[in-house]
Design a protein around this motif. Structure first.
Motif, PDB file in Angstrom:
ATOM      1  N   THR A  17       0.557   8.786 -12.365  1.00  0.00           N
ATOM      2  CA  THR A  17       0.402   7.903 -11.213  1.00  0.00           C
ATOM      3  C   THR A  17      -0.956   7.236 -11.266  1.00  0.00           C
ATOM      4  OG1 THR A  17      -0.441   9.734  -9.894  1.00  0.00           O
ATOM      5  CG2 THR A  17       1.921   9.301  -9.776  1.00  0.00           C
ATOM      6  N   PRO A  18      -1.001   5.902 -11.211  1.00  0.00           N
ATOM      7  CA  PRO A  18      -2.306   5.218 -11.229  1.00  0.00           C
ATOM      8  C   PRO A  18      -3.013   5.388  -9.888  1.00  0.00           C
ATOM      9  CG  PRO A  18      -0.548   3.625 -10.929  1.00  0.00           C
ATOM     10  CD  PRO A  18       0.113   4.978 -11.166  1.00  0.00           C
ATOM     11  N   ALA A  19      -4.304   5.181  -9.920  1.00  0.00           N
ATOM     12  CA  ALA A  19      -5.100   5.298  -8.694  1.00  0.00           C
ATOM     13  C   ALA A  19      -4.682   4.196  -7.725  1.00  0.00           C
ATOM     14  CB  ALA A  19      -6.578   5.179  -9.025  1.00  0.00           C
ATOM     15  N   PRO A  20      -4.576   4.508  -6.449  1.00  0.00           N
ATOM     16  CA  PRO A  20      -4.149   3.483  -5.488  1.00  0.00           C
ATOM     17  C   PRO A  20      -5.202   2.392  -5.333  1.00  0.00           C
ATOM     18  CG  PRO A  20      -4.835   5.461  -4.343  1.00  0.00           C
ATOM     19  CD  PRO A  20      -4.840   5.792  -5.813  1.00  0.00           C
ATOM     20  N   ASN A  21      -4.734   1.152  -5.210  1.00  0.00           N
ATOM     21  CA  ASN A  21      -5.638   0.022  -5.011  1.00  0.00           C
ATOM     22  C   ASN A  21      -6.120  -0.002  -3.566  1.00  0.00           C
ATOM     23  OD1 ASN A  21      -5.197  -0.759  -7.633  1.00  0.00           O
ATOM     24  ND2 ASN A  21      -3.542  -2.152  -7.114  1.00  0.00           N
ATOM     25  N   VAL A  22      -7.379  -0.308  -3.394  1.00  0.00           N
ATOM     26  CA  VAL A  22      -7.947  -0.388  -2.053  1.00  0.00           C
ATOM     27  C   VAL A  22      -7.786  -1.815  -1.568  1.00  0.00           C
ATOM     28  CG1 VAL A  22     -10.039  -0.118  -0.681  1.00  0.00           C
ATOM     29  CG2 VAL A  22      -9.582   1.434  -2.585  1.00  0.00           C
ATOM     30  N   TYR A  23      -7.229  -1.978  -0.391  1.00  0.00           N
ATOM     31  CA  TYR A  23      -6.971  -3.305   0.180  1.00  0.00           C
ATOM     32  C   TYR A  23      -8.191  -3.762   0.958  1.00  0.00           C
ATOM     33  CZ  TYR A  23      -5.080  -6.956   3.170  1.00  0.00           C
ATOM     34  OH  TYR A  23      -4.855  -8.140   3.821  1.00  0.00           O
ATOM     35  N   SER A  24      -8.687  -4.939   0.605  1.00  0.00           N
ATOM     36  CA  SER A  24      -9.805  -5.501   1.355  1.00  0.00           C
ATOM     37  C   SER A  24      -9.406  -6.906   1.805  1.00  0.00           C
ATOM     38  CB  SER A  24     -11.065  -5.558   0.486  1.00  0.00           C
ATOM     39  OG  SER A  24     -10.791  -6.329  -0.664  1.00  0.00           O
TER      40      SER A  24
END
Length: 101
Positions: A17-24
């Motif tokens: 599982t890839p690291a979750p993207n942080v939404y900005s």
């Protein structure tokens, strides 16, 4: 013959599982000017001649007649069905009444 046959176990590797993207969120700032509107026209949009008006009236009248005919025929079909069901109910009721007595 009646024993279930199961498919072989899956041999695919387990996905990482890839690291979750942080939404900005980014604010919206429009930088362009709105487009100019088209100049108003002095001509009417639809030009009705006496012939086209007559055609529209005749077409509308024909449409009303066709839709009315379809609706009346559907109403007549429902009325005939209801009358036949009522006659059947009276006949069955009289048969059951004679059978009881």
């Amino acid at each position: 013959m009646f024993t279930p046959k199961y498919p072989p176990q899956d041999t695919a590797p387990v996905p990482t599982t890839p690291a979750p993207n942080v939404y900005s969120p980014v604010p919206y700032n429009p930088t362009h000017a709105p487009a100019a509107s088209a100049p108003a026209s002095n001509r009417p949009t639809v030009q009705l001649t006496p012939g086209s008006t007559l055609t529209l009236v005749a077409g509308g009248g024909a449409l009303v007649l066709v839709v009315g005919t379809v609706l009346v025929s559907m109403l007549l079909a429902v009325a005939i069905t209801a009358a036949s069901v009522a006659v059947c109910a009276v006949v069955i009721r009289s048969i059951l009444k004679e059978h009881k007595a």
